[in-house]
Design an enzyme around this catalytic site. Structure first.
Site, PDB file in Angstrom:
ATOM      1  N   PRO A   5      18.072   0.593  -3.986  1.00  0.00           N
ATOM      2  CG  PRO A   5      16.044   1.296  -3.683  1.00  0.00           C
ATOM      3  CD  PRO A   5      17.082   0.206  -3.192  1.00  0.00           C
ATOM      4  CE1 TYR A  15      14.375   3.342   5.357  1.00  0.00           C
ATOM      5  CE2 TYR A  15      16.447   4.487   4.429  1.00  0.00           C
ATOM      6  CZ  TYR A  15      15.167   3.621   4.261  1.00  0.00           C
ATOM      7  OH  TYR A  15      14.964   3.411   3.121  1.00  0.00           O
ATOM      8  CB  CYS A  39      -0.903  -0.043   0.812  1.00  0.00           C
ATOM      9  SG  CYS A  39      -2.059  -1.284   1.257  1.00  0.00           S
ATOM     10  CB  ALA A  74       6.655  -3.642   4.852  1.00  0.00           C
ATOM     11  CE  LYS A 127      15.187  -0.477   3.983  1.00  0.00           C
ATOM     12  NZ  LYS A 127      14.105  -1.286   3.571  1.00  0.00           N
TER      13      LYS A 127
END
Length: 363
Positions: free
Chosen positions: A176, A149, A14, A78, A153
């Protein structure tokens, strides 16, 4: 072009990246059974897709959903990345959420491929420039890494890659660089808002810093190439782990293979949306002034919103807009056969068209 996926789980379906993955799979494989695991957003849902309103940080809820879905391929997109969120939120969703999803599919004995949506920022410290960075650059952890962040990751990526070939699942990480495109409610939407407000002529610093961007259509192409490579890879047992052709257990950087000046990109968004900026209209703001303005903007928004909103102008954003960030994607070209399907100009045209059409629908 790609092997049949048959049954797919898209976490974060989403959101920006996941939404576009789902849309592309529906386009190329109409019979594919697609399930989305995510919290609902403002983006429309596809009628033939099965949606599970699940927080990936809930181990029990993820396990229950995965047992119903039983996917052959997982695209794990997600994540959360807002700098205004506390570190624990990044690690709860980005790190623990990844662990939860991978552990859940490991129990099935059905899933064959797990593609992790990582970030080029796992090799960045947020303050230094770099040129032609390859996957050989070290993944940064504290104290070199100061931002939650990329730290969250990086830990998740390590877990995914170290889980390769366990429980019959091949894994891969796609990194990316700065992505833009349809349904991007972060960078693209902000740049459109800046253009419409008449502020696209503002430039921080000398504007000579080079940057690698990535159109979402090319990112999705890379994700599907990743699934194709894993599904068609060598047998799960044996094989040369050091082979130059190896795809599983590997990380791949992805760009549009078309380096731009950072501020040329922001003005290209403005031009495509009908607010072109002439060279003699550009207002150059020294970096120290930009950092000072961002400092006051951050505090003003934080106070007025009681800490619930993030300023559009941030010190991190100002600093980032002055850095040179270019990547070497030869590994993805050689091993995945990656080549961009869309140029930067094509991507910008498609992006702005999407936003204009969707805004008209909501009027």
């Amino acid at each position: 072009m790609y092997r049949a996926l048959e049954s797919v789980l898209v976490t974060g379906g989403c959101g920006f990246v996941g939404y576009n993955i789902v849309a592309k799979i529906l386009e190329i494989e109409s019979t594919c059974q697609i399930s989305v695991l995510d919290r609902p957003s403002s983006l429309p849902q596809f009628p033939t897709v099965q949606y599970f309103d699940v927080d990936v940080s809930s181990k029990e809820d993820v396990m229950a959903a995965v047992r119903k879905i039983r996917p052959r391929v997982v695209f794990h997109a997600a994540c959360t990345y807002s700098l205004s969120l506390p570190p624990e939120t990044h690690f709860r969703i980005n790190t623990q959420g990844t662990v939860n999803v991978l552990k859940a599919v490991q129990t099935l004995g059905i899933t064959k491929a797990f593609i992790y949506h990582s970030s080029s920022s796992v090799i960045e410290d947020g303050v230094s420039s770099f040129v032609n960075a390859s996957e050989d650059f070290p993944v940064l952890l504290p104290p070199e890494q100061k931002f939650p962040y990329p730290h969250s990751k990086a830990i998740a990526e390590n877990y995914v890659l170290s889980s390769n070939r366990k429980h019959g699942i091949l894994t891969m990480s796609i990194r990316p660089t700065g992505a833009f495109g349809e349904a991007d409610t972060e960078m693209t939407q902000r740049l459109l808002a800046v253009a419409r407000s008449g502020r696209a002529n503002v430039q921080m610093g000398d504007g000579k810093n080079l940057y690698d961007f990535l159109y979402i259509g090319n990112l999705v192409h890379a994700q599907l190439l990743a699934a194709d490579a894993l599904l068609g890879s060598q047998a799960l047992t044996g094989g040369d782990s050091e082979s130059e052709e190896k795809v599983d257990g590997e990380a791949f950087q992805i760009t549009n293979d078309e380096t731009w000046l950072f501020w040329d990109f922001t003005r290209a968004v403005a031009k495509e949306s009908g607010y072109p900026v002439k060279r003699n209209e550009i207002k150059v703001i020294p970096m120290w002034v930009g950092m000072l303005l961002a400092f006051f903007a951050e505090w003003a928004v934080w106070i007025l919103s009681f800490g619930r909103r993030e300023s559009n102008l941030t010190r991190h954003g100002v600093r980032y807009s002055s850095l040179t960030r270019t990547f070497n994607i030869n590994k993805a070209k050689k091993r995945l056969g990656y080549r961009p399907l869309f140029s930067m100009h094509e991507g910008l045209q498609r992006t702005v068209k999407w936003f204009v059409e969707n805004e008209q629908k909501t009027k």
